[in-house]
Scaffold this motif. Structure first.
Motif, PDB file in Angstrom:
ATOM      1  N   UNK A 117      50.322  41.270  11.220  1.00 13.28           N
ATOM      2  CA  UNK A 117      49.580  42.039  11.965  1.00 13.28           C
ATOM      3  C   UNK A 117      50.914  42.722  13.610  1.00 13.28           C
ATOM      4  N   UNK A 118      51.677  41.306  13.549  1.00 16.04           N
ATOM      5  CA  UNK A 118      52.598  41.394  14.712  1.00 16.04           C
ATOM      6  C   UNK A 118      53.994  42.246  14.126  1.00 16.04           C
ATOM      7  N   UNK A 121      53.480  45.406  13.552  1.00 20.66           N
ATOM      8  CA  UNK A 121      53.319  46.135  15.356  1.00 20.66           C
ATOM      9  C   UNK A 121      54.737  46.007  16.113  1.00 20.66           C
ATOM     10  N   UNK A 122      55.763  44.751  15.531  1.00 19.30           N
ATOM     11  CA  UNK A 122      57.320  44.875  15.962  1.00 19.30           C
ATOM     12  C   UNK A 122      57.961  45.906  15.286  1.00 19.30           C
ATOM     13  N   UNK A 124      57.477  48.630  13.830  1.00 14.64           N
ATOM     14  CA  UNK A 124      57.274  50.186  15.060  1.00 14.64           C
ATOM     15  C   UNK A 124      57.748  50.202  15.996  1.00 14.64           C
ATOM     16  N   UNK A 125      57.390  48.873  16.978  1.00 14.11           N
ATOM     17  CA  UNK A 125      58.473  49.152  17.767  1.00 14.11           C
ATOM     18  C   UNK A 125      59.573  49.159  18.217  1.00 14.11           C
TER      19      UNK A 125
END
Lengths: 300, 300
Positions: A117-118, A121-122, A124-125
Motif C-alpha cells: 500500500x505504501x 502511495x509513494x 504516486x507521490x
C-alpha cells in the motif's frame, strides 16, 4: 511476426532500456534505514519487466513535436510510476486479489500488504514530485498542465473511478456501452494521458492534441480487447500470465459480451480509426501507425 | 481554559467552517454512477469533524504575507485532503488497524477496504489536481513549488517513509533520537508543509520561510507529545478517541521513553522554541503564538 514489427520492437526495447535507466536514477536509493522496505518494494515493482507501452507513447508522441528522448523520458517515468502504483493497489487482496504480476510475485506477496500500500502511495507521490520539477520541462505552465492531466487521468474521473466501478459492477448485467465506459476510465485514461503528455511537452496545437487523444482512445480500447482475447484464447506460456481469469472471475469484457469474432473485428475497426487520427502527421508518426497494428497482433 | 484561548478557538472554528465549505465545492459530487461509493467515502472522511490544525496553519501563515483567506483556503484544502488520505490508509487493517477515527467508524469500516484504499488514492490525486489549478495561485511557479513541497512532505522522505518506519520498528529498541526522527517524518512533515505553504503562497523571503519551518518543527513535535500524553493520561470521554493505545500496541513515544514529567517539560521547551522562531514577525503572528501555547494545553 518478429520480422514484420522488427523496427517497432527494437524501438520499444530501446525506450524500455532508457526508461529503466532513468527510473533507476529517479527512484530513491535503498539505504539501511527504517523505511528501506517501502523503497525496495517501489524498485521491485517498477524495475520489473513490462511492455512499457505508456512511456513509449509519451516518448513517441513528444518526438512528433521535436522533443528529444532525454526530455520526454522524465515525464514518461512519472507516468510509468503512476501506472505501476495502480497495478500494486489493484493486485491487493481487498481489490482484485492477484498474486502474480509481470511474471513475478505481486508486490504485496513479496513485501506484505502494508509495504505494498505504501509503495503505491509513494510512487504516486513521487510521480507528482517529478512532474513539478524544473528538470522535467523549463516552463512551469507546461509542468502544471502535465500535473493536472496526470491527476485527472489517475483520479476519480479516471483510473480510481474506473477501478471502483469495476469492483462494484454486477458484471453479468453490464451493457456493451457500460463496459466501454468502464474501460475508458480504468485503462483508457492512462493511454490518453501518455499521448497527451507528448503533446503538452511539445506545446502542440489544439487540433493535434485532439487527434492524438482520438488515437489514444482507439488503441487503448483495442489494447484492452486484445488483452481480453489473449485471456480467452492464449496460453500462460505465451502470454506470461495466468489465462481464463475473466471467465473464472465472472468479469464482463467486450469479448464476453460480443463473442470472440465480433470482438476481434471491433479491435480491427478501432485500429483503422487510430490510423485515421494520425492522417495529419508526417512520417515521424509511422512508428505510431506500426504500434496500432502491433497492438492487435501481439501474442502477449 | 475556554476563555484563555477564546480568540484562537473562534478563529480555529472559523477556518474549519470556511474550509468545509471550500472542500465541499472541491470534492466531486456524488451522482448515481458506478463509482459513487468512492466519492461518498471521500466526502465521509474529509467532511467529518476534526481540529483542522493544518489548514489553520496554512491560512494563518499565508495571512502573515497579506494572502487572503479565499486564496489560501484552496491550498489548505489540498493539504487537508493529503492529511485525510494518510489517515484513511493508516487506519487499514494491514496498517495500524484502527476502527474509529474522529469519533466515527473509520473509512474502511464504513465503506469496506477496497473503497477506503481507493478513497485515499483519490484524495491524494485530487490534492495535486487542485494545487496545479490556476485558481490556487496565478503564478505557475508558485503552484509547482507548492506541489513539490507537498510531494516531498507526503512521500517516502516524509509521511510514507515515516509510516513504513513506524510499522517496521522494534519499538522497544528505539532510541529517543529515533523516535524524534520517526515523528518528524510521520507527523512533522505535514505541519512543516502547512507552514511552508503559507510562505510559498505569500512569496516570502528565505529567512522568513526558515523561521516558519522552525516554528512548524517545534509545534509539530509538541503536538505529538501532547497527543501521546493525552493517550497516556486522558479519558476517552475527554479526548474523543480510545486512550492507552500506545501502551497496548507497544508503541514507543517520547512519553514512554522519557516518562510523563520529562515529556511534558520537553513539550514546554519546544513551545518556547516555537515562540523564538516567531520573533521577527509582527503582531499578525500573535495567533500563531497563541496556537503554540494552546497545543500543549489542549485536552483533546
Amino acid at each position: 511476426m518478429m520480422n514484420k514489427f522488427k523496427n517497432l520492437q527494437d524501438e520499444l526495447e530501446n525506450v524500455a532500456l532508457d526508461l529503466n535507466e532513468k527510473m533507476d536514477v529517479l527512484l530513491p536509493e535503498v539505504a539501511k534505514c527504517g523505511e528501506a522496505k517501502v523503497l525496495e518494494a517501489m524498485r521491485y515493482s517498477t524495475l520489473s519487466p513490462g511492455k512499457k507501452m505508456r512511456p513509449f507513447l509519451v516518448a513517441t508522441t513528444a518526438s512528433l513535436f521535436g522533443v528529444g528522448r532525454e526530455i520526454s523520458l522524465q515525464a514518461a517515468s512519472a507516468i510509468e510510476f503512476i501506472h505501476v502504483y495502480s497495478l500494486i493497489h489493484d493486485d491487493l487482496p481487498a481489490m482484485d486479489d492477484d498474486d502474480m504480476r509481470r511474471g513475478q510475485p505481486a508486490c504485496h506477496i513479496k513485501f506484505g500488504e502494508a509495504a505494498a500500500i505504501l509503495a503505491g502511495d509513494g510512487l504516486l507521490t513521487l510521480a507528482f514530485d517529478i512532474l513539478a520539477d524544473e528538470s522535467t520541462h523549463p516552463s512551469p505552465n507546461v509542468r502544471c498542465e502535465l500535473i493536472q492531466a496526470a491527476a485527472k487521468a489517475s483520479g476519480v474521473s479516471g483510473m480510481v473511478g474506473g477501478q471502483m466501478m469495476d469492483l462494484n459492477a454486477q458484471h453479468d448485467k453490464l451493457t456493451i456501452d457500460e463496459i466501454i465506459h468502464l474501460q475508458r476510465m480504468k485503462t483508457g485514461a492512462l493511454f490518453r494521458l501518455s499521448c497527451e503528455a507528448g503533446a503538452i511537452l511539445g506545446k502542440s496545437g489544439q487540433k493535434q492534441r485532439i487527434a492524438l487523444r482520438g488515437y489514444a482512445n482507439a488503441i487503448g480500447l483495442a489494447f484492452q480487447i486484445t488483452d481480453d482475447l489473449l485471456d480467452a484464447e492464449g496460453s500462460e506460456r505465451e502470454t506470461g500470465k495466468p489465462v481464463r481469469q475473466d471467465k473464472s472471475k465472472g468479469k464482463a469484457t467486450l469479448v464476453s459480451a460480443l463473442g470472440v469474432d465480433r470482438a476481434r473485428n471491433q479491435a480491427k475497426m478501432l485500429i483503422q480509426q487510430a490510423q485515421t487520427h494520425l492522417e495529419s502527421f508526417d512520417k515521424r508518426a509511422d512508428i505510431l501507425r506500426e504500434l496500432a497494428n502491433y497492438i492487435i497482433e501481439r501474442k502477449r
